[in-house]
Every structure is written in C-alpha cells, then in structure tokens.
Design an enzyme around this catalytic site. Structure first.
Site, PDB file in Angstrom:
ATOM      1  CG  HIS A   9      29.421  39.305  11.677  1.00 19.38           C
ATOM      2  ND1 HIS A   9      28.349  39.676  12.457  1.00 19.38           N
ATOM      3  CD2 HIS A   9      28.920  38.421  10.778  1.00 19.38           C
ATOM      4  CE1 HIS A   9      27.250  39.058  12.037  1.00 19.38           C
ATOM      5  NE2 HIS A   9      27.579  38.281  11.025  1.00 19.38           N
ATOM      6  CG  ASP A  44      29.612  42.196  14.119  1.00 16.17           C
ATOM      7  OD1 ASP A  44      29.628  42.490  12.911  1.00 16.17           O
ATOM      8  OD2 ASP A  44      28.963  41.250  14.585  1.00 16.17           O
ATOM      9  CB  SER A  84      24.481  36.741  11.567  1.00 13.37           C
ATOM     10  OG  SER A  84      24.540  37.980  10.934  1.00 13.37           O
TER      11      SER A  84
END
Length: 819
Positions: free
Chosen positions: A793, A757, A671
C-alpha cells in the site's frame, strides 16, 4: 495511547505526514532521499515494462457481463465463518440477495499467483511504459530536481532515553536509514551544555552526529537481496543491551521479529514462522516483549507476552484476544513506564485494559479501565495514580477530558478537568469550538493536542501537587495556516518539550520550549531546521481561503501555495486574471486531517507555475469531529458530502476565485482519497484535465460486501455495509466502479497499485482502469495503470525508488497538461 488508527487513513502520510521522531512506525511517511549517482532511468523501464516501439493500445480485459457478486443474506455456498454484518447491527439484510455486476471480477486473485492475472498486470505496465516512454528525460529532470532540494546525508533529531540519545541517519548513496545512539551525559542535559544546542557535525557521512555514536541497526544490510524492506518497531530494552525490531519483507504489513544483542551483534531471538503486526514493546526487563498477532484478514487481534529466547511461538503467553471482527487491537505504554495498555477499538467503540509492569509478580493480569459502551470512544494515559481520559461519552460532538483514580472499572468516577480561571467550566467540553484529540502526561504537566478554528493546536496544562490544573496555555504561531504537534518523548520527568512546526512555505523545524513558560517566544529554541538546499522562502506564498459548498452554508477550507511571481502575473493579466495551472489534492475520510505542511518535492510543481491546493473537505477532522460524523459530516449516509465538497472546491477555484480553468485543473488522492477522485470525476468529469488515483479504493460495494477481504469488516463502521438495505442503494450511488458515465469525456487518468497491498487490493485499480476504458468517450484522455509488483500500500520501501515513482506521476501530470 492514541485512538485506534483507521486502516486506510495511513496511506496519505506518504505525501503529507512528517516523522517527528527517529523511530518511525513502519506505516509512516519515509524520510526519502537518494544518491547523486542513484538508480538510473533504466530502473524505471525495468519496473514498468517500457519497451521502445511497443504497442500503444490498452491491454484488453475480458468483460464477463454475467458475472456478479451478491449483496445481502449469504448466498448459497457462502463460507459460514465469513460474516455478512456485524454481530450487533440492527439493520436488515437484503433478502433475497441482490446481484451487483462485477464484469472484471476475474482480476481478483487473493493468492497473487494466477498467471492470467499476472500477465494482464504486466501488459498494463507495458502499455503505460510505452505510452510514457517519451517522458524519460522529464522524469530524470524531475528526479534530479527533487534531489536538489533534499539533504541526502542527514539525521533525525536525537531524542533522549535513559543512557543514550537515539536518532537515525541517512547517507548519500544508501537507500535506507541507519538507526543510531550516542552516550548521554545526564549532568548537562538540562542546562546550557545540552549537546543538541552545541552540535558540531560537519555534514559529512564519516563524522558522528554526537560523540560516541553507535549504529544499532543498518537497514541497508537488512535489505540486501530483498525487493522490499520496511522496518516497523526499533526499540532498545530497559538495560539498553538488546534491540528489538520488526521487518516487513513483502509489503503486506506482516512482520518478522528480531532481537539483537547490541554489544556482540548476535541475533538472540528470531522465529521466521512468527508473523506479527509491526509494533512490539518491551516489558519492564530484558526478558519480556509484547506483540500483536494478525488474523486471516490481517486484523491485529491477539496480544502475546514473549520471553526472549523461547524455543517456539507456541510457548508465548496469550494475554488478550478480540474475537469481534469489528475491533482492532493495539498496545502502548504509559510514559512513566508503569502500565502496558491494550486498546481494542472499532471506529465508534473502544475498550482499554491495562497491565501493571511494575508488579514483581509475573502472573499479573490485564484489568479493564471501563467496559465498552456502544458508540463510546475513550483513550487513557496515566499520571500520579490517575487516569487521564479523553472520551465522547454521552454523545458529545468532540472529546472531553476527564480524570479518574487509576483502578479498574472506574467509569462511575470520571471527573471533568476544569478551567483554573473559571471554576467549574470544563477545559474541553466536547462542543464544536475546541476539538481534543489526545493527551500526553508528564510529571508536572499534561500536554493536550487537537484543533481549534480549523487549525491544529497544542495546549499545556500545568499541575499542582494534588493533580489540579493551575494554569492553561495555548501555543501560538505567526503564520495563519500551519501544522504543529508534539514530538515523541520517552521520558516522563522533564521540564522542556519539543514540538514540530512547519507551514506550506516554512520547512519543518523542531522547537524546544519550557513547560513552565511555553508561550514566551523568546524562550523557544530551534533544535533542528529541515535543510532544503536552494530553497528561497521569499519566492513563495500561501493563503487559506473558504469555498462555499452547494448547500449554501458550509464553508470548506482550502490551503493554497504558489510562487509569488505566478500569482502576480495572474492578477495583472488581461481580463482580470488569466487562468493558471492548479493541482487539487484531497482525502476526506477517517477524520484524517490534511494539514498545511511543507513538501520539498512539491517545489517541482510550484516552480513550473502550478498552484497547489489542499481541500480540507468533510470526512476529515479539520473542523473537529463534526466535520466527520453524521449528521453534518461525511460518514455513512452523509458520505456524498466528501465528494460534493471536492467538486464544489473545484468549481470555486474555477468560477468564483477565477484562479484556473477545467483545462488547467488537475486532481489527486490516495487510497480513500483515490475513492474521492474516482467519485469526483464521475460526478463532474468536465472539471478536470488530469486525475491521479494512488492505490484507489474504487470498488467500494464489491469489496465491502465480502468480509473475507482483509480489513473489510471494520470498515462497515466507516462507510456502512452494502449487505444491509439501509446502506446498499446509497453506496451504489457513489461507488466509482458502478458510476462511470457512459460516453462521457473523462480526464487523463493515472492509477497506481501494489500487488501485495493488503489495504486496497491490486484488483481495484485494475478493474477501474478497465471500466473507464469500456465506458468513457473515445475523446477522453488515456487511462494508465502502473502496478508495483514488489510492494504494498505504501509504495516502494527504497527511498530512491520512491522518488522515481513520484517523478513518474509528476511527469504524467505535466505532460497531459502540455507543460
């Protein structure tokens, strides 16, 4: 309450965070296990399109050189309801707007339905599958190794609440957890007959953990026929008769609410059209639930009160609405059950409202503790008619601790909590030495958590009858580098607490200790040790070293873990140290801390001779908020410190410590950590052999320009807004997508993403993969993209599938290093 959880920070918990309580929020790390006869290797081939003998040429991605996105004042045709900057920003927008190249912008598909885009993603999966098909055996070996270090049939520590102990269980052969409870005997809870100290579970799936065990919720049943199933809140009503739970069936973090009668199993409340945030809370009875709604950018912004059994969501009562796109809203309850707290926060400013749940008048309304003040964060707990407040009011580097009367608009009555041994000296003065993160208030004590000397700390404040601190204790542990934190507690009037402790070589354990004598180690009781089958702690060692940054003054903590025999061979090798293989992990954003914690899956790397390193770079909060905030941290116009620190740690490991070499050094981040890796390999591609970028935030400028993309607006207080002159050029200088070096030799790269996501859109890793292939030297390593088409995610919700994915990543890493 906890301070506002920052949007991308939560992804790192997939690898590092430990759940310290059986009811884990849906975004926390899952307690992953799998069955011995779990999904076969064929599952991997189906997921990633592996076809033997397939094309080993990367899929072509059309490059539109004339495609741009405009930064600055709104270009012609821009939707009037999509802001270009926050309402209170004083910075000038670029005018006229500046064109930012976006040659692969066609890959953006907010609907996730455009066939050319879906076809390209499938081609990327096919290419990655074909290129790595020879690793099927290694992936299976790694998968089996991970399982060998996992107790598949297990349970989380039972925690008392009301008439029951609550916990969850996992079973060999089942992908998801079952949430359970068992009756509690109050007359024995606080003495030597505590059932947690005399559990006789035989380790089998059939035997109950505690007598009278009942299954509240079997997530395996929920997940039947679903590609994805992530549970959020799982919470019983005040009478223990009803169970409320939320479920995300897609991976986009939008949940459905269910309320079940535990005796009959009947679903008494469920409206599939009601999409909400994952957290729900009961009121003071079995009829009231509080929940959060999301706006079009998936920002929690409205708090509703719902009466169970209401016909439609239109009947629910709106209690609070935050209209400023910069602010997220969260809900919590005081541990004594008296108040509901509604916190609305940006990353720099917060405001807390409260609702009296003990008021018999159902028309009671929210009241504000203290009106928001620009760049003032504060957090509130309640105890004995007092607010306990942590805040950086008056601009202190770290949080201070205050008390105030439990009443509205009390900002003029905040009083610093002082040290009982030094009259008038604040316990937490907001300075650099001691960083306070938050407090939990119990009947006779307050437990504070934070950091000191770069390490996590737990402090205990003992109170007298007039709310004065009479004793202050600090918990200490033998291991130099470790992680420790208070577990979740449901009860206010307790004489003991439980903390979770581990280190890079010590598996997680839950320690019960008395509040009146917390520092006496002989009084500490281990309630549960995390069993790691086959693990021998004596074979491993860890150490904490300091790498000097390029500024010549800043020392960057680095935690190392390795097998002792590998380091002994390294030290004894000819020439003063043959380089060893090393894997460097980092994050460095949102004040998130990368702790020196244990990971069973990491053993597969350690046992192959790899030294695992965690760089506690600026942008995190390991050394306090000053490690994060301007002017010396890594935020806004200091953000490059994050990437510079990571590269400097790599150079330290190679040149100063002489531990490894560029041919034996790999790196990884997820991320915002994926941004870190993208920026670092752009800055110094020659330092790394392999790079893993998980759901990477690599298209920083193009994403942050466009507030119609979920979660963007609130991020302007983390990175800056590239529509504004002040930040535009600075962000253009580090954004990975705009800084791939033409003709440079790059490391082998594996990028991952999730189609659904909502935090880092799938097109970011897809665009970055195409950009790398277009610009880098032909001598570079391969660029592989693995796109999960049924997740978001946080990767797979199925724990077995998650381990398959982790084995995939590790196999790629090992193969590209020749291991």
């Amino acid at each position: 309450m906890q301070l506002f959880s920052l949007v991308l920070f939560l992804s790192i918990l997939m690898l590092f965070a430990k759940s310290v309580f059986s009811f884990r929020p849906f975004f926390l790390a899952r307690n992953l296990r799998r069955q011995r006869q779990g999904p076969s290797a064929a599952v991997t081939k189906v997921l990633f399109g592996t076809q033997r003998g397939g094309d080993l040429t990367p899929p072509p991605a059309e490059r539109h050189e004339d495609r741009v996105i405009y930064a600055g004042v709104a270009p012609k045709g821009w939707p009037s309801d999509v802001p270009r900057q926050s309402e209170y920003s004083a910075h000038k927008l670029l005018d006229p707007p500046v064109a930012v190249p976006d040659p692969y912008g066609w890959l953006r598909d907010d609907s996730r339905t455009q066939q050319p885009v879906l076809d390209h993603l499938q081609q990327e999966n096919d290419y990655t599958g074909n290129l790595t098909q020879h690793l099927e055996g290694l992936r299976q070996t790694l998968y089996d190794e991970m399982l060998s270090s996992i107790q598949e049939t297990d349970y989380t520590l039972p925690r008392p609440k009301g008439k029951y102990y609550h916990y969850s269980r996992t079973f060999q052969g089942q992908s998801y957890a079952s949430y359970c409870r068992a009756p509690r005997k109050h007359d024995s809870d606080k003495d030597h007959n505590n059932p947690l100290l005399h559990m006789d579970w035989d380790g089998s799936a059939e035997a109950p953990i505690l007598p009278g065990e009942q299954v509240k919720l079997d997530v395996n049943e929920l997940a039947k026929g679903k590609d994805y199933c992530a549970v959020g809140s799982v919470t019983t009503s005040p009478s223990d008769e009803l169970l409320a739970y939320t479920v995300d069936f897609k991976g986009d973090e939008q949940c459905e609410l269910y309320v079940k009668h535990l005796e009959t199993g009947e679903i008494v409340d469920h409206d599939p059209s009601l999409q909400m945030y994952g957290r729900v809370l009961w009121g003071n009875d079995d009829h009231t639930i509080f929940y959060l709604k999301l706006d079009s950018t998936l920002r929690p912004y409205q708090v509703y009160r719902r009466t169970i059994g209401t016909a439609t969501k239109e009947d629910d009562e709106l209690l609070f609405e935050e209209t400023d796109e910069m602010y997220w809203t969260s809900i919590s309850k005081s541990l004594d059950g008296k108040y509901l707290f509604v916190e609305t926060s940006s990353t720099e400013t917060s405001e807390v409202h409260y609702l009296d749940l003990k008021d018999d008048n159902d028309s009671s309304t929210l009241q504000c503790v203290a009106k928001r003040r620009f760049k003032v964060l504060y957090d509130v707990e309640h105890r004995n008619e007092q607010w306990w407040i942590t805040s950086n009011v008056k601009g202190t580097p770290n949080m201070r601790l205050f008390t105030a009367p439990a009443q509205p608009n009390c900002q003029d009555d905040w009083a610093l909590v002082t040290d009982p041994t030094t009259e008038g000296t604040p316990l937490f003065d907001g300075g650099y030495a001691r960083a306070l993160h938050g407090v939990t208030a119990f009947a006779g004590h307050v437990v504070a958590q934070g950091r000191e000397g770069g390490m996590p700390r737990v402090w205990l404040l003992t109170m007298d009858d007039i709310n004065k601190v009479v004793k202050f204790d600090t918990l200490t542990f033998e291991e130099e580098a470790h992680d420790v934190g208070l577990t979740s507690h449901f009860e206010f009037d307790v004489d003991k607490i439980v903390v979770a402790y581990d280190s890079m070589i010590t598996p997680l354990q839950y320690l019960e200790l008395p509040l009146d004598n917390p520092t006496d180690e002989s009084e500490r009781t281990v309630l549960k040790d995390k069993l790691v089958p086959g693990y021998d702690k004596n074979l491993y060692n860890c150490e904490r070293v300091m790498a000097l940054s390029r500024d010549g003054t800043t020392e960057i903590p680095v935690n190392l873990v390795y097998r002792k025999d590998i380091m002994e061979q390294h030290v004894a090798s000819s020439g003063g140290g043959e380089p060893v293989h090393c894997h460097l992990y980092g994050y460095g954003s949102y004040e998130a801390c990368m702790e020196a914690s244990f990971s069973a899956t990491r053993l597969s790397l350690l046992n192959r001779g790899i030294v695992y390193a965690i760089a506690q770079i600026r942008g995190g909060g390991e050394m306090g908020r000053q490690w994060y905030e301007e002017p010396n941290g890594a935020k806004y116009l200091c953000k490059k410190n994050t990437f510079n620190d990571f590269v400097d740690v790599a150079r330290y490991l190679i040149d100063t410590k002489k531990l490894t070499s560029p041919q034996k050094l790999t790196c990884e981040g997820r991320s915002a950590g994926g941004l870190l890796i993208g920026a670092s390999i752009n800055q110094a591609p020659e330092l790394f052999k392999v790079a893993i970028l998980g759901v990477p935030f690599v298209d920083v400028v193009c994403t942050m320009i466009d507030a119609s993309i979920p979660l963007t607006t609130g991020e302007w207080e983390e990175w800056g807004n590239p529509n504004e002159e002040k930040f535009h050029e600075y962000m253009m200088e580090y954004s990975p997508m705009q800084n791939v070096k033409e003709g440079a030799i790059y490391p082998s790269c594996l990028l991952t993403g999730g189609l659904h996501d909502s935090r880092v859109a799938f097109w970011e890793p897809a665009k970055f993969a195409a950009t790398l292939r277009h610009a880098q030297s032909p001598e570079s390593g391969p660029v592989c993209l693995k796109m999960e088409l049924s997740a978001g995610h946080f990767s797979a919700s199925d724990r077995y599938k998650y381990y398959r994915e982790l084995a995939f990543d590790y196999a790629f890493l090992l193969d590209q290093r020749g291991l």
